[in-house]
Motif scaffolding. Structure first.
Motif, short mmCIF file in Angstrom:
data_model
loop_
_atom_site.label_atom_id
_atom_site.label_comp_id
_atom_site.label_asym_id
_atom_site.label_seq_id
_atom_site.Cartn_x
_atom_site.Cartn_y
_atom_site.Cartn_z
N ALA A 193 0.84 -1.21 0.00
CA ALA A 193 0.00 0.00 0.00
C ALA A 193 0.87 1.26 0.00
O ALA A 193 0.57 2.25 -0.68
CB ALA A 193 -0.93 -0.02 1.21
N HIS A 194 1.97 1.21 0.77
CA HIS A 194 2.87 2.36 0.81
C HIS A 194 3.52 2.60 -0.55
O HIS A 194 3.61 3.76 -0.99
CB HIS A 194 3.93 2.10 1.89
CG HIS A 194 4.93 3.21 1.98
ND1 HIS A 194 4.62 4.47 2.46
CD2 HIS A 194 6.24 3.26 1.64
CE1 HIS A 194 5.68 5.24 2.42
NE2 HIS A 194 6.69 4.53 1.93
N ARG A 195 3.96 1.51 -1.20
CA ARG A 195 4.56 1.69 -2.54
C ARG A 195 3.54 2.23 -3.53
O ARG A 195 3.85 3.09 -4.36
CB ARG A 195 5.13 0.35 -3.00
CG ARG A 195 6.42 -0.06 -2.31
CD ARG A 195 7.11 -1.20 -3.05
NE ARG A 195 6.31 -2.40 -3.02
CZ ARG A 195 6.37 -3.33 -2.07
NH1 ARG A 195 7.23 -3.16 -1.06
NH2 ARG A 195 5.62 -4.40 -2.11
N GLN A 196 2.33 1.69 -3.43
CA GLN A 196 1.29 2.19 -4.34
C GLN A 196 0.99 3.67 -4.08
O GLN A 196 0.87 4.47 -5.02
CB GLN A 196 0.01 1.35 -4.15
CG GLN A 196 -1.10 1.73 -5.13
CD GLN A 196 -2.32 0.83 -4.95
OE1 GLN A 196 -2.33 -0.02 -4.07
NE2 GLN A 196 -3.34 1.04 -5.78
N GLN A 197 0.89 4.03 -2.79
CA GLN A 197 0.65 5.42 -2.45
C GLN A 197 1.80 6.30 -2.90
O GLN A 197 1.61 7.41 -3.41
CB GLN A 197 0.45 5.55 -0.94
CG GLN A 197 0.12 6.97 -0.48
CD GLN A 197 -0.08 7.03 1.02
OE1 GLN A 197 0.08 6.02 1.69
NE2 GLN A 197 -0.41 8.20 1.52
N LEU A 198 3.03 5.79 -2.74
CA LEU A 198 4.20 6.55 -3.17
C LEU A 198 4.21 6.74 -4.68
O LEU A 198 4.53 7.83 -5.18
CB LEU A 198 5.47 5.82 -2.70
CG LEU A 198 6.80 6.52 -3.01
CD1 LEU A 198 6.86 7.88 -2.30
CD2 LEU A 198 7.96 5.65 -2.57
N ALA A 199 3.86 5.65 -5.40
CA ALA A 199 3.80 5.78 -6.87
C ALA A 199 2.74 6.80 -7.29
O ALA A 199 2.96 7.61 -8.21
CB ALA A 199 3.50 4.41 -7.49
N GLN A 200 1.58 6.75 -6.59
CA GLN A 200 0.54 7.73 -6.91
C GLN A 200 1.00 9.15 -6.62
O GLN A 200 0.76 10.08 -7.40
CB GLN A 200 -0.73 7.41 -6.12
CG GLN A 200 -1.40 6.12 -6.56
CD GLN A 200 -2.59 5.76 -5.69
OE1 GLN A 200 -2.88 6.47 -4.72
NE2 GLN A 200 -3.26 4.67 -6.03
N GLU A 201 1.67 9.35 -5.47
CA GLU A 201 2.19 10.67 -5.15
C GLU A 201 3.21 11.12 -6.17
O GLU A 201 3.23 12.30 -6.58
CB GLU A 201 2.80 10.65 -3.74
CG GLU A 201 1.81 10.43 -2.62
CD GLU A 201 0.88 11.61 -2.45
OE1 GLU A 201 1.25 12.74 -2.88
OE2 GLU A 201 -0.22 11.42 -1.92
N GLU A 202 4.09 10.19 -6.58
CA GLU A 202 5.09 10.56 -7.58
C GLU A 202 4.42 10.93 -8.90
O GLU A 202 4.83 11.89 -9.58
CB GLU A 202 6.07 9.41 -7.78
CG GLU A 202 7.02 9.20 -6.60
CD GLU A 202 7.95 8.02 -6.81
OE1 GLU A 202 7.75 7.31 -7.83
OE2 GLU A 202 8.86 7.81 -5.97
N GLN A 203 3.39 10.15 -9.27
CA GLN A 203 2.67 10.49 -10.52
C GLN A 203 2.00 11.87 -10.41
O GLN A 203 2.06 12.67 -11.36
CB GLN A 203 1.62 9.42 -10.80
CG GLN A 203 2.22 8.08 -11.21
CD GLN A 203 1.17 7.01 -11.42
OE1 GLN A 203 -0.03 7.28 -11.26
NE2 GLN A 203 1.61 5.81 -11.79
N ARG A 204 1.37 12.13 -9.24
CA ARG A 204 0.75 13.44 -9.08
C ARG A 204 1.79 14.55 -9.10
O ARG A 204 1.58 15.61 -9.69
CB ARG A 204 -0.03 13.47 -7.77
CG ARG A 204 -1.35 12.71 -7.85
CD ARG A 204 -2.26 13.10 -6.70
NE ARG A 204 -1.70 12.72 -5.41
CZ ARG A 204 -1.92 11.55 -4.82
NH1 ARG A 204 -2.71 10.66 -5.43
NH2 ARG A 204 -1.39 11.26 -3.66
N HIS A 205 2.93 14.29 -8.46
CA HIS A 205 4.00 15.29 -8.46
C HIS A 205 4.53 15.53 -9.88
O HIS A 205 4.77 16.68 -10.27
CB HIS A 205 5.13 14.86 -7.54
CG HIS A 205 4.75 14.86 -6.09
ND1 HIS A 205 5.54 14.27 -5.13
CD2 HIS A 205 3.68 15.36 -5.44
CE1 HIS A 205 4.97 14.42 -3.96
NE2 HIS A 205 3.83 15.08 -4.14
N GLU A 206 4.72 14.43 -10.61
CA GLU A 206 5.21 14.57 -11.99
C GLU A 206 4.18 15.31 -12.86
O GLU A 206 4.55 16.18 -13.68
CB GLU A 206 5.52 13.20 -12.56
CG GLU A 206 6.73 12.54 -11.93
CD GLU A 206 6.95 11.12 -12.45
OE1 GLU A 206 6.12 10.68 -13.27
OE2 GLU A 206 7.95 10.49 -12.05
#
Length: 332
Positions: A193-206
């Motif tokens: 869940a943390h990796r998924q949340q991190l990937a989502q945050e990175e996508q939103r940041h990008e």
């Protein structure tokens, strides 16, 4: 003094037995007939018998006999006495010699008897001590046997208690393995869940970064007239973007640290069979570190989202002001 064990009558009967066997009485032979008695006592009784025989040598028999027979016996007794006196002269000499030898032997026997009495007393004392020691050893053996029985009972109880503890330990290990599997699954789910949340945050940041860059390019093209003002704003925005990128890199580093902490916690969990206490402590430390990292990530993500929202508000205000002003002519 003669002992009370052997009386004169016993010695006299033994002498009569020896005379019937035609043997000369002596201390040794009398003792052999009696089977008991000390040499001193037998010697004293034998000496008394000889003294009595010597005193009564000339007396006729005292038994009550008929008168005719008594007269004949008197004559016969006188004739026998005469023959006996002649025949016994030799025996008297021999007897005196043997008496002297017997007395000497009696003295030696007396000394030997005294030595034997001393040895007997010493042996009796030794026997008494040996019996006392034997009784002590018997009591000690009884105590040892009782202690051995108690030790066997204690060993049986310890064996039963050890088997019970082993069964309890097996149950505890089974429950621990079950809980460990559930914990590992929970950690894996949390990490996913943390990796998924991190990937989502990175996508939103990008995506935000891409939109921000596009807006900045469009603003530079459309507002070349306000180059100075827009450049300052762009510099501020670029500085903020740099900070955002740094914070994003920090977030990625924190994510890597969280993954490393999770791997360390997994490795520490694998050593559960050997060091349960260390594993529990390490697991708690890993969980605390992971929770701290997750909390820090959540706080930082929240801060980044706040900053992005502020930046987006500023961009929206800038776009609104740009929309209110006429665009300068496009210069190639």
């Amino acid at each position: 003094m003669a002992r009370s064990g052997v009386q004169y009558e016993d010695v006299q009967r033994a002498i009569d037995t020896l005379l019937q066997r035609q043997e000369t009485p002596s201390v040794q032979k009398v003792r052999e007939v009696l089977g008991t008695g000390s040499f001193t006592t037998i010697s004293d009784h034998l000496r008394e018998w000889r003294a009595r025989r010597e005193t009564n040598r000339d007396l006729p028999p005292t038994q009550a006999l008929p008168e005719a027979l008594q007269s004949a016996m008197s004559e016969l007794w006188a004739s026998a006495q005469e023959s006996a006196h002649q025949a016994l002269s030799h025996y008297r000499e021999e007897a005196d010699r043997r008496v002297a030898e017997a007395q000497e032997m009696a003295g030696q026997a007396r000394r030997e008897a005294e030595d034997a009495a001393q040895r007997e007393s010493a042996l009796a004392e030794q026997l008494h001590r040996a019996q006392a020691r034997l009784e002590e050893l018997g009591a000690l053996a009884s105590r040892v046997e009782a202690e051995r029985d108690q030790a066997r009972e204690a060993e049986q109880r310890l064996r039963q208690e050890r088997e019970s503890r082993q069964a309890e330990l097996a149950q505890l290990r089974e429950r621990l393995e079950t809980r460990e599997a559930a914990h590992q699954q929970a950690l894996a789910e949390q990490a996913a869940a943390h990796r998924q949340q991190l990937a989502q945050e990175e996508q939103r940041h990008e995506a935000a970064e891409s939109r921000l860059m596009a807006l900045l390019d469009e603003a530079r093209q459309q507002r070349q007239a306000d180059d100075k003002q827009h450049r300052e704003r762009q510099q501020r925005l670029e500085a903020r973007l740099s900070r955002l990128e740094s914070q994003l890199e920090e977030q990625r580093g924190l994510a890597a640290e969280a993954e490393k902490a999770r791997q360390e916690a997994q490795q520490q969990a694998d050593r559960a069979g050997q060091q349960q206490q260390a594993e529990a402590q390490a697991r708690r430390v890993g969980e605390e570190r992971l929770e701290a990292l997750l909390d820090a990530r959540g706080s930082e993500n929240a801060a980044l989202r706040g900053q992005l929202e502020v930046l987006q508000g500023e961009l929206a205000a800038l776009q609104a002001r740009l929309a209110e002003r006429p665009l300068p002519p496009f210069v190639c």
